[in-house]
Design a protein around this motif. Structure first.
Motif, PDB file in Angstrom:
ATOM      1  N   UNK A 416       0.827  -1.203   0.000  1.00  0.00           N
ATOM      2  CA  UNK A 416       0.000   0.000   0.000  1.00  0.00           C
ATOM      3  C   UNK A 416       0.862   1.254   0.000  1.00  0.00           C
ATOM      4  N   UNK A 417       1.871   1.270   0.860  1.00  0.00           N
ATOM      5  CA  UNK A 417       2.742   2.439   0.960  1.00  0.00           C
ATOM      6  C   UNK A 417       3.455   2.699  -0.364  1.00  0.00           C
ATOM      7  N   UNK A 418       3.993   1.652  -0.957  1.00  0.00           N
ATOM      8  CA  UNK A 418       4.712   1.815  -2.229  1.00  0.00           C
ATOM      9  C   UNK A 418       3.780   2.310  -3.329  1.00  0.00           C
ATOM     10  N   UNK A 419       2.577   1.730  -3.379  1.00  0.00           N
ATOM     11  CA  UNK A 419       1.639   2.128  -4.426  1.00  0.00           C
ATOM     12  C   UNK A 419       1.234   3.598  -4.301  1.00  0.00           C
ATOM     13  N   UNK A 420       0.934   4.032  -3.074  1.00  0.00           N
ATOM     14  CA  UNK A 420       0.521   5.424  -2.876  1.00  0.00           C
ATOM     15  C   UNK A 420       1.661   6.381  -3.196  1.00  0.00           C
ATOM     16  N   UNK A 421       2.876   6.032  -2.797  1.00  0.00           N
ATOM     17  CA  UNK A 421       4.020   6.904  -3.096  1.00  0.00           C
ATOM     18  C   UNK A 421       4.253   6.990  -4.604  1.00  0.00           C
ATOM     19  N   UNK A 422       4.046   5.888  -5.320  1.00  0.00           N
ATOM     20  CA  UNK A 422       4.168   5.931  -6.784  1.00  0.00           C
ATOM     21  C   UNK A 422       3.111   6.845  -7.384  1.00  0.00           C
ATOM     22  N   UNK A 423       1.894   6.683  -6.910  1.00  0.00           N
ATOM     23  CA  UNK A 423       0.787   7.467  -7.459  1.00  0.00           C
ATOM     24  C   UNK A 423       0.963   8.956  -7.214  1.00  0.00           C
ATOM     25  N   UNK A 424       1.595   9.314  -6.099  1.00  0.00           N
ATOM     26  CA  UNK A 424       1.777  10.733  -5.755  1.00  0.00           C
ATOM     27  C   UNK A 424       3.128  11.270  -6.188  1.00  0.00           C
ATOM     28  N   UNK A 425       3.906  10.436  -6.867  1.00  0.00           N
ATOM     29  CA  UNK A 425       5.206  10.910  -7.332  1.00  0.00           C
ATOM     30  C   UNK A 425       6.159  11.239  -6.207  1.00  0.00           C
ATOM     31  N   UNK A 426       6.005  10.573  -5.055  1.00  0.00           N
ATOM     32  CA  UNK A 426       6.880  10.821  -3.920  1.00  0.00           C
ATOM     33  C   UNK A 426       6.477  12.014  -3.084  1.00  0.00           C
ATOM     34  N   UNK A 427       5.305  12.581  -3.344  1.00  0.00           N
ATOM     35  CA  UNK A 427       4.831  13.729  -2.560  1.00  0.00           C
ATOM     36  C   UNK A 427       4.318  13.216  -1.211  1.00  0.00           C
ATOM     37  N   UNK A 428       5.091  13.439  -0.164  1.00  0.00           N
ATOM     38  CA  UNK A 428       4.792  12.866   1.150  1.00  0.00           C
ATOM     39  C   UNK A 428       3.489  13.424   1.721  1.00  0.00           C
ATOM     40  N   UNK A 429       3.263  14.706   1.559  1.00  0.00           N
ATOM     41  CA  UNK A 429       2.038  15.310   2.105  1.00  0.00           C
ATOM     42  C   UNK A 429       0.800  14.700   1.465  1.00  0.00           C
ATOM     43  N   UNK A 430       0.813  14.547   0.133  1.00  0.00           N
ATOM     44  CA  UNK A 430      -0.339  13.981  -0.560  1.00  0.00           C
ATOM     45  C   UNK A 430      -0.502  12.499  -0.215  1.00  0.00           C
ATOM     46  N   UNK A 431       0.605  11.768  -0.116  1.00  0.00           N
ATOM     47  CA  UNK A 431       0.528  10.351   0.243  1.00  0.00           C
ATOM     48  C   UNK A 431      -0.045  10.177   1.644  1.00  0.00           C
ATOM     49  N   UNK A 432       0.379  11.032   2.577  1.00  0.00           N
ATOM     50  CA  UNK A 432      -0.146  10.952   3.949  1.00  0.00           C
ATOM     51  C   UNK A 432      -1.639  11.248   3.970  1.00  0.00           C
TER      52      UNK A 432
END
Length: 490
Positions: A416-432
C-alpha cells in the motif's frame, strides 16, 4: 390487538403481524406455535406496538403491489434494522418489478399466499434466531465498549483499561505513547473523568497544530497591549485548565523555547501571561501524548531531558491495531452501528471478503482509519453487504493467504505504501493525506520498510503509476521536492 401464545409452549416469542384484516387461521396457528402476535392494520398501530416492545419478527401481508412497495421501507424505518420482516404475497403480485425489488431490499424472506404454515413456521424460527444472534452480538459490542468508550476484547486493550483505572487515582503527570489513531485523546479523557478532577475542566492543546509563534500566547495567555493586536486580556490554556487537567497532544512537536517555559510551570505551579507581571497559581494535572520516540528526541537534542522526565512519571503505551487483530471485527461492528443512521441505502452487514480484507490490512491509521473506512462504506454501499471495495481494500481481498499473519500484514502495508508513493510521485504530504495518516507516521513507515525513492518508485512505468518524471539532458531522474526532502529525513 394481541393474541397470546399457548400455555404449552416452552417460550413465548413476540412478532408483529400487519394486515387488514388479519387471517384468523394464521393468528390461530401463530398462537399454537408459541408466538405472541401483535396485530396492526395501519402505520400508527405499528409505531405504537414497536415502541417499548421486544419484537423479533414482522409479518406483513401485501394485498396491492404498488402500495406494498411504499409500505415496506416505512415499516423498516419504524421498527429498526434489527427486526426481520417476512412478506406474505399472492403469487401473481410477484410479477410487479417494484414489489420484487422492495421485498429483496427490505425483507428477510417472503411466503406466497395461501400461507403454507409449516413452511412459514420454519422461516419464522430462522428469522427469530437471526434477530437474537444480532442482538447478542450488539450486547457483546456494548459490553466491550462499556468502559471509557475504548472498544476491544484483546489482552492488550484490557491492559490499557486497567492502566487507566490505576493512573486515575494519583495526581502525577501521565505520558501516553501511541501511533496516530490509536486513541490517545480518548485515553486522556478517561483518565481525567475517573480522577478526583473529573468535575473540573479538561483542556486540550494540540502542540503540533499551532504555529510556533502562537504557542506561547495560546498556552500562557496574554495581557491587553502585550503585542500588536492584543486588544484585550486573554486567558491561556494552562490557566483555563485550573482545578482540572490539561492534555498536551503531540508534545514532541513543542518548540524548544516553549519546552523551557512549560518546564518552569511544572516545577513552580505558576504561570505568567505574556506581557504581564503577576504570577498566577495553578492547580492542575498534566497529561501529555506523542506518536514520536521522545527518548530518541532527547538523545538527538530535540527534546529537553528534564522536561521528558517531568512528564514521564506514569507512562501508558497504546497498542497499534495491527497488534490486536482480534479487535478488528468488534471495532468494525461498533463503527457500523454508530454510523448506521447515515446510510443512504439499506446496507445490513459486512460480506466475507470485507472481513478478509480488514484482517489482512496493516491499518497504518489504526482505529481512526478503520472508523473512517467503515463510515464511508455505510454511506456509499448500495448492496446489503459491505464488500472489500466499499472499504477501499479491494486489492487485499484478492490477495492470497500465503505466509504467516504478520507476514501478510507487513506485505500489505508495504504494498500500500509503495503504491501510494508511486501514485503521488513521492509527494509525502499527498501520500499521507490519501492514507489518512500524519507525515510523521508516513516517514516512520518509509524508514521501517527501507523504501528508496530513487529506485523503488521506478518499478512501474509513469503511465501505470501516474508519476510525471522529468528527465534533464544528462538522463538523470529529477525527483519531486518532497521526495528529496524524504532522503534527508532518512
Amino acid at each position: 390487538m394481541q393474541t397470546n401464545g399457548s400455555a404449552y409452549s416452552t417460550r413465548v416469542r413476540n412478532l408483529i403481524y400487519v394486515a387488514s384484516p388479519p387471517r384468523t387461521g394464521l393468528t390461530q396457528h401463530l398462537c399454537e406455535a408459541g408466538w405472541n402476535a401483535y396485530i396492526a392494520d395501519d402505520l400508527g398501530q405499528v409505531t405504537e406496538i414497536c415502541h417499548g416492545r421486544e419484537l423479533s419478527v414482522g409479518l406483513v401481508e401485501i394485498s396491492d403491489p404498488e402500495t406494498g412497495a411504499q409500505l415496506l421501507p416505512q415499516l423498516v424505518d419504524i421498527s429498526g434494522s434489527d427486526l426481520n420482516w417476512i412478506a406474505l404475497i399472492a403469487p401473481q403480485h410477484l410479477q410487479h418489478a417494484e414489489i420484487r425489488r422492495a421485498i429483496a431490499r427490505f425483507c428477510y424472506d417472503f411466503s406466497t399466499l395461501p400461507v403454507p404454515f409449516e413452511r412459514l413456521a420454519v422461516t419464522l424460527g430462522r428469522a427469530h434466531g437471526m434477530t437474537e444472534l444480532r442482538q447478542k452480538m450488539s450486547e457483546i459490542d456494548r459490553d466491550a465498549s462499556a468502559q471509557f468508550g475504548i472498544v476491544g476484547i484483546s489482552d492488550a486493550i484490557k491492559a490499557v483499561r486497567r492502566s487507566i483505572i490505576t493512573f486515575a487515582v494519583p495526581d502525577a503527570p501521565v505520558l501516553i505513547i501511541g501511533e496516530t489513531g490509536t486513541g490517545k485523546e480518548l485515553t486522556a479523557s478517561a483518565i481525567h473523568a475517573l480522577s478526583r478532577r473529573g468535575t473540573g475542566p479538561l483542556v486540550t492543546v494540540n502542540c503540533g497544530a499551532l504555529p510556533a509563534s502562537l504557542i506561547q500566547s495560546e498556552l500562557f495567555g496574554y495581557e491587553k497591549g502585550a503585542f500588536t493586536g492584543a486588544e484585550r486580556r486573554v486567558i491561556g490554556k494552562l490557566e483555563a485548565a485550573n482545578t482540572g487537567t490539561i492534555f498536551l497532544d503531540e508534545i514532541g512537536d513543542l518548540p524548544s523555547e516553549q519546552q523551557v517555559n512549560l518546564l518552569r510551570v511544572l516545577q513552580e505551579h505558576r504561570v505568567q501571561r505574556v506581557g504581564g507581571y503577576a504570577e498566577i497559581d495553578l492547580d492542575l494535572r498534566v497529561i501529555a501524548a506523542t506518536n514520536a520516540n521522545l527518548e530518541r528526541a532527547v538523545k538527538e537534542g530535540r527534546f529537553r531531558e528534564d522536561l521528558y522526565y517531568r512528564l514521564n512519571v506514569l507512562c501508558l503505551t497504546l497498542p497499534p491495531l495491527r497488534e490486536r487483530i482480534e479487535d478488528i471485527e468488534i471495532l468494525a461492528r461498533h463503527a457500523f452501528q454508530t454510523h448506521l443512521h447515515e446510510r443512504t441505502h439499506k446496507v445490513k452487514d459486512f460480506g466475507q471478503n470485507a472481513w478478509k480484507a480488514m484482517r489482512s490490512h496493516a491499518w497504518p491509521g489504526n482505529v481512526r482509519e478503520l472508523i473512517n473506512r467503515v463510515r464511508r462504506a455505510v454511506i456509499t454501499c448500495e448492496r446489503p453487504l459491505i464488500g472489500a471495495n466499499d472499504l477501499g481494500l479491494g486489492d487485499l481481498a484478492r490477495a492470497g493467504n500465503g505466509g504467516s499473519l504478520n507476514d501478510a500484514r507487513s506485505r500489505a502495508e508495504h504494498e500500500l505504501l509503495t503504491r501510494i508513493l508511486r501514485q503521488t510521485g513521492g509527494n509525502v504530504s499527498e501520500a499521507a493525506r490519501r492514507m489518512d495518516v500524519t507525515r510523521a507516521t508516513l516517514y516512520r513507515l518509509i524508514r521501517k520498510y527501507d523504501i528508496n525513492l530513487d529506485t523503488d518508485l521506478e518499478a512501474s512505468s509513469p503511465v501505470e503509476t501516474g508519476i510525471q518524471i522529468r528527465r534533464p539532458l544528462n538522463g538523470q531522474q529529477v525527483l519531486p521536492f518532497d521526495a528529496r526532502q524524504l532522503h534527508k529525513v532518512r
